[in-house]
Scaffold this motif. Sequence first.
Motif, PDB file in Angstrom:
ATOM      1  N   TRP A  54       6.649 -23.286  -1.963  1.00  0.00           N
ATOM      2  CA  TRP A  54       5.915 -24.363  -1.723  1.00  0.00           C
ATOM      3  C   TRP A  54       6.350 -24.538  -0.044  1.00  0.00           C
ATOM      4  O   TRP A  54       5.320 -24.568   0.307  1.00  0.00           O
ATOM      5  CB  TRP A  54       6.777 -25.717  -1.997  1.00  0.00           C
ATOM      6  N   GLN A 114       0.673 -25.951 -17.290  1.00  0.00           N
ATOM      7  CA  GLN A 114       0.637 -26.815 -17.294  1.00  0.00           C
ATOM      8  C   GLN A 114       1.902 -26.919 -18.965  1.00  0.00           C
ATOM      9  O   GLN A 114       3.286 -27.802 -19.238  1.00  0.00           O
ATOM     10  CB  GLN A 114       0.389 -27.385 -17.701  1.00  0.00           C
ATOM     11  N   TYR A 127       4.182 -27.096 -11.706  1.00  0.00           N
ATOM     12  CA  TYR A 127       4.575 -27.849 -10.343  1.00  0.00           C
ATOM     13  C   TYR A 127       4.154 -26.259  -9.669  1.00  0.00           C
ATOM     14  O   TYR A 127       4.358 -27.182  -8.340  1.00  0.00           O
ATOM     15  CB  TYR A 127       5.300 -28.670 -10.802  1.00  0.00           C
ATOM     16  N   ALA A 130       0.828 -25.110  -8.960  1.00  0.00           N
ATOM     17  CA  ALA A 130       0.626 -26.322  -7.600  1.00  0.00           C
ATOM     18  C   ALA A 130       0.472 -25.696  -6.005  1.00  0.00           C
ATOM     19  O   ALA A 130      -0.361 -26.310  -5.570  1.00  0.00           O
ATOM     20  CB  ALA A 130       0.491 -27.576  -7.960  1.00  0.00           C
TER      21      ALA A 130
END
Length: 173
Positions: A54, A114, A127, A130
Amino acid sequence: MKRLETIFVALNGWALILMLSAMTLVVGANITLRYVTAHSLPWADEAARYLMIWMTFSGAGLVLRTGGHVAITNLQDALPSMGQKLLRAGIALGLLVFFGFMVYVGIQYAQRMQYQVTPALRMPFLYVYAAMPVGFALLIAHLLLIARPFIMAGDYKRMDGATADPLPGGANG
């Protein structure tokens, strides 16, 4: 508009600081537990890995703003002023198209993942994946905010007022 840009950049930076802090705390706690109790957190490595993913994707836009990505400026330097502007416009357009495509691909990947869950944290891979469309959407926003001064002058003002390199990651730095 400049105030919104400043807030946007600050929020993006604080998100990175929070992710780096969380990653540091998780890894530090795991190391401490390993040495003090001879046991470790089974999910710590996985959490740190996903936080790093991330951070990488969401920080790329801030790096773009400061000219931190790799670039070769030989062709630009050899062109006359108008040619340089056209080249920079082509680069900005190419980046915009690529970033948009990667948002699309990232959304597809995230949707496919997912229902699969991560091994230790047991959270949907959605997550994790994403990070890709979110990061490239942030890259689009940062690019659009710096595109005009980048194309017209070959540089742009960083948030601290200093001038950035002519091309992202330019040879001047």
